[in-house]
Write a protein that holds these residues in place. Structure first.
Motif, mmCIF file in Angstrom:
data_model
loop_
_atom_site.group_PDB
_atom_site.id
_atom_site.type_symbol
_atom_site.label_atom_id
_atom_site.label_comp_id
_atom_site.label_asym_id
_atom_site.label_seq_id
_atom_site.Cartn_x
_atom_site.Cartn_y
_atom_site.Cartn_z
ATOM 1 N N ALA A 198 7.931 13.700 34.646
ATOM 2 C CA ALA A 198 6.728 14.046 33.870
ATOM 3 C C ALA A 198 5.420 13.732 34.568
ATOM 4 C CB ALA A 198 6.759 13.448 32.487
ATOM 5 N N ILE A 199 4.773 12.588 34.310
ATOM 6 C CA ILE A 199 3.628 12.190 35.121
ATOM 7 C C ILE A 199 4.029 10.921 35.854
ATOM 8 C CG2 ILE A 199 1.846 13.325 33.764
ATOM 9 C CD1 ILE A 199 1.192 10.591 32.527
ATOM 10 N N PHE A 200 3.643 10.835 37.110
ATOM 11 C CA PHE A 200 4.150 9.792 37.991
ATOM 12 C C PHE A 200 3.013 8.968 38.575
ATOM 13 C CE2 PHE A 200 6.834 13.480 38.036
ATOM 14 C CZ PHE A 200 8.135 12.998 37.993
ATOM 15 N N GLY A 201 3.245 7.660 38.653
ATOM 16 C CA GLY A 201 2.313 6.783 39.337
ATOM 17 C C GLY A 201 3.105 5.716 40.055
ATOM 18 N N GLY A 202 3.184 5.795 41.376
ATOM 19 C CA GLY A 202 4.028 4.865 42.109
ATOM 20 C C GLY A 202 5.480 5.051 41.691
ATOM 21 N N ASN A 203 6.106 3.962 41.216
ATOM 22 C CA ASN A 203 7.478 4.042 40.727
ATOM 23 C C ASN A 203 7.545 4.204 39.220
ATOM 24 O OD1 ASN A 203 8.676 3.725 43.275
ATOM 25 N ND2 ASN A 203 8.464 1.493 43.171
ATOM 26 N N ALA A 204 6.420 4.375 38.581
ATOM 27 C CA ALA A 204 6.385 4.474 37.117
ATOM 28 C C ALA A 204 6.389 5.927 36.669
ATOM 29 C CB ALA A 204 5.147 3.766 36.568
ATOM 30 N N ARG A 205 7.017 6.161 35.538
ATOM 31 C CA ARG A 205 6.994 7.481 34.910
ATOM 32 C C ARG A 205 6.545 7.330 33.470
ATOM 33 N NH1 ARG A 205 11.149 10.079 31.781
ATOM 34 N NH2 ARG A 205 12.644 8.568 32.552
ATOM 35 N N CYS A 206 5.620 8.177 33.057
ATOM 36 C CA CYS A 206 5.182 8.223 31.666
ATOM 37 C C CYS A 206 5.100 9.685 31.240
ATOM 38 C CB CYS A 206 3.825 7.523 31.494
ATOM 39 S SG CYS A 206 3.926 5.714 31.559
ATOM 40 N N SER A 207 4.578 9.918 30.065
ATOM 41 C CA SER A 207 4.449 11.275 29.540
ATOM 42 C C SER A 207 2.993 11.535 29.186
ATOM 43 C CB SER A 207 5.310 11.455 28.285
ATOM 44 O OG SER A 207 6.676 11.274 28.581
ATOM 45 N N LEU A 208 2.550 12.735 29.472
ATOM 46 C CA LEU A 208 1.198 13.145 29.104
ATOM 47 C C LEU A 208 1.150 13.363 27.600
ATOM 48 C CD1 LEU A 208 -0.878 15.690 31.149
ATOM 49 C CD2 LEU A 208 -0.858 15.834 28.667
ATOM 50 N N GLY A 209 0.072 12.903 26.975
ATOM 51 C CA GLY A 209 -0.050 13.036 25.526
ATOM 52 C C GLY A 209 -0.769 14.304 25.116
ATOM 53 N N PHE A 210 -2.095 14.280 25.180
ATOM 54 C CA PHE A 210 -2.899 15.443 24.789
ATOM 55 C C PHE A 210 -4.014 15.652 25.801
ATOM 56 C CE2 PHE A 210 -1.207 13.673 20.847
ATOM 57 C CZ PHE A 210 -0.609 14.793 20.273
ATOM 58 N N ASN A 211 -4.239 16.897 26.164
ATOM 59 C CA ASN A 211 -5.392 17.211 26.997
ATOM 60 C C ASN A 211 -6.660 17.083 26.165
ATOM 61 O OD1 ASN A 211 -4.375 17.792 29.618
ATOM 62 N ND2 ASN A 211 -3.535 19.714 28.836
ATOM 63 N N VAL A 212 -7.694 16.534 26.774
ATOM 64 C CA VAL A 212 -8.961 16.295 26.082
ATOM 65 C C VAL A 212 -10.106 16.623 27.022
ATOM 66 C CG1 VAL A 212 -7.995 14.485 24.610
ATOM 67 C CG2 VAL A 212 -9.047 13.862 26.806
ATOM 68 N N THR A 213 -11.305 16.580 26.478
ATOM 69 C CA THR A 213 -12.516 16.680 27.285
ATOM 70 C C THR A 213 -13.209 15.326 27.233
ATOM 71 O OG1 THR A 213 -12.760 19.023 26.766
ATOM 72 C CG2 THR A 213 -14.708 17.878 27.580
ATOM 73 N N ALA A 214 -13.442 14.719 28.386
ATOM 74 C CA ALA A 214 -14.101 13.417 28.453
ATOM 75 C C ALA A 214 -15.553 13.540 27.995
ATOM 76 C CB ALA A 214 -14.025 12.850 29.862
ATOM 77 N N GLY A 215 -16.162 12.404 27.728
ATOM 78 C CA GLY A 215 -17.533 12.390 27.233
ATOM 79 C C GLY A 215 -18.522 13.057 28.171
ATOM 80 N N ASP A 216 -18.227 13.062 29.473
ATOM 81 C CA ASP A 216 -19.122 13.698 30.441
ATOM 82 C C ASP A 216 -18.781 15.168 30.670
ATOM 83 O OD1 ASP A 216 -16.781 13.533 31.858
ATOM 84 O OD2 ASP A 216 -17.585 12.318 33.508
ATOM 85 N N GLY A 217 -17.847 15.709 29.866
ATOM 86 C CA GLY A 217 -17.488 17.113 29.962
ATOM 87 C C GLY A 217 -16.364 17.423 30.925
ATOM 88 N N SER A 218 -15.837 16.424 31.619
ATOM 89 C CA SER A 218 -14.782 16.677 32.598
ATOM 90 C C SER A 218 -13.413 16.748 31.926
ATOM 91 C CB SER A 218 -14.789 15.582 33.666
ATOM 92 O OG SER A 218 -14.568 14.308 33.073
ATOM 93 N N PRO A 219 -12.473 17.500 32.510
ATOM 94 C CA PRO A 219 -11.131 17.615 31.936
ATOM 95 C C PRO A 219 -10.347 16.322 32.118
ATOM 96 C CG PRO A 219 -11.216 18.735 34.053
ATOM 97 C CD PRO A 219 -12.631 18.310 33.740
#
Length: 452
Positions: free
Chosen positions: A183-204
């Protein structure tokens, strides 16, 4: 209208997308609209996603007489607990189309009991939440709570009284659901993406579990792949379990949808407050799609890493790697992010979720994909997430092998039937190293911020 370049790899990220779906044969039926028969004395029928707004309104109107609420799914009714038998209070409830239910314990009394538990029984492996159906605090102790620890919890609950709190033993172990693999990977860790959002500065950006965000700073959509997103804010433990992760390329376009596998997706069009009794669906990278019901609110969970408050308790199963995954309603309401729990999807168990409402408020983000126009918390945030885009999965998923997961799904928006009954390939999580709570190198820090 200008067109932005969409990197192929990044465009493959869908909300809650996975490369393999477990054998969860579930049918998401069309939602029934709320109805009113015009008779103030006869209860209305409600959609589960509508009850929180009515309950909140009545809570503010009734004051101390309000003692919680829950959704009666069998009858599609909203039940309001009240202390005392004031006829004016009952009339207010009935005029709103709800059902009045007289109970013994007030909200203040249950809150006081919860404070006592916090002071006297904050022991790793314990959790508690308010159950409005029984008008009690339900306390759970996992298999690690034994000897003097068990005696402490048991005696604290007994002092509160059997009509205020109950205690049960769980066969599993309370833990955060982070693991190595898919799913989503960071080093040896695996997690799951929750919901796509728009950050306060407008970035994805996207939301995931805070314990994932404090463990790893950068995340990829493939095992061993180049990072595509960086943690901006993360909270765990403490007042929640959530992280805001910004895509590194500001041109990234994403979907406001949950990919439920087999080329199917559910459009996410609003944020929904959880209600006890509400049916919910969870999507995660390990176990795919599973459903269940909300069983408690404002839960406190004492993980080995520390105490987390303000969570949603459910009887939905989950396993390591599902952390951060989407909790949503059949008609496209974003409810929560998978935090942790006990048990698994074979034996069952309980799972706790971070409310999306509080995660958005804390991070300043809004629901929906970038370039979605006014994608506020209650809006669809549809933007470029049209029917043809709604099913892209988390790319490069199987234990190190690349592959699109459910790309090009048709629009399975609110009210449309989604039948993800066919099983996909095994996610092969076993090839990645376990990055459980105990292996996160002391990186759990509340509200760590990273700026690009």
């Amino acid at each position: 209208m200008s067109h932005k370049r969409i990197p192929k790899r990044k465009a493959a990220i869908a909300v809650g997308g996975v490369a393999a779906l477990g054998a969860a044969a579930l049918l998401l039926p069309s939602a029934n609209a709320s109805q009113s028969n015009g008779d103030a004395a006869t209860p209305r029928t409600f959609k589960s996603g509508d009850v929180s707004n009515v309950a909140s309104m009545l809570a503010s109107q009734l004051g101390e007489a309000f003692a919680g609420s829950y959704y009666d799914a069998a009858n599609k009714q909203l039940v309001i607990n009240v202390v005392g038998n004031n006829s004016n209070v009952v009339n207010q409830i009935e005029r709103a189309g709800a059902v009045a239910h007289q109970v013994q314990n007030s909200t203040a009394e249950l809150e006081a009991a919860a404070k006592t538990l916090k002071a006297d029984a904050t022991i790793p492996g314990t959790a508690w939440s308010v159950d409005p159906k029984t008008n009690e605090i339900r306390v759970t102790a996992d298999s690690t709570v034994t000897g003097d620890k068990w005696n402490t919890v048991e005696s604290t609950v007994e002092k509160l009284g059997s009509d205020v709190a109950t205690l049960k033993k769980s066969a599993g172990t309370l833990k955060t659901f982070v693991d190595g693999g898919d799913a989503i990977f960071g080093g040896n860790a695996r997690c799951s993406l929750g919901f796509n959002v728009t950050a306060g500065d407008g970035s994805p950006a996207f939301l995931t579990a805070g314990h994932c965000g404090v463990a790893v700073a950068q995340w990829s959509d493939s095992q061993g792949g180049a990072p595509i997103a960086t943690v901006d804010q993360a909270t765990f433990p403490g007042d929640g379990d959530f992280a805001l992760v910004k895509y590194d390329d500001p041109a990234t376009q994403t979907n406001s949808a949950v990919n439920v596998g087999n080329g199917q997706s559910v459009q996410i069009n609003q944020v929904v407050e959880a209600a006890v009794g509400q049916q919910v669906f969870r999507m995660g990278s390990t176990t795919g799609l599973n459903d269940g019901n909300v069983t408690g609110l404002n839960a406190t969970v004492n993980y080995p890493e520390g105490t987390v408050t303000g969570l949603i308790q459910t009887d939905v199963c989950a396993e390591p790697g599902d952390s951060g995954g989407s909790l949503f309603t059949q008609d496209g309401g974003a409810v929560g992010l998978t935090s942790g729990g006990s048990g698994d999807c074979t034996a069952g168990g309980e799972t706790f979720f971070q409310p999306v409402t509080t995660a958005l408020a804390a991070t300043g983000a809004t629901l929906g994909a970038g370039d979605a126009g006014d994608a506020g918390a209650g809006d669809a945030g549809a933007g470029d997430a049209g029917a043809g885009d709604a099913g892209a999965g988390a790319g490069d998923a199987g234990a190190g092998d690349a592959g699109d997961a459910g790309a090009g799904a048709g629009d399975a928006g609110a009210g449309e039937a989604v039948d993800p009954s066919e099983s996909a390939a095994d996610p092969g999580a076993g090839e990645a190293a376990d990055a459980g709570a105990g292996q996160q190198e002391g990186t759990h820090h509340k509200s760590r911020k990273r700026h690009q």
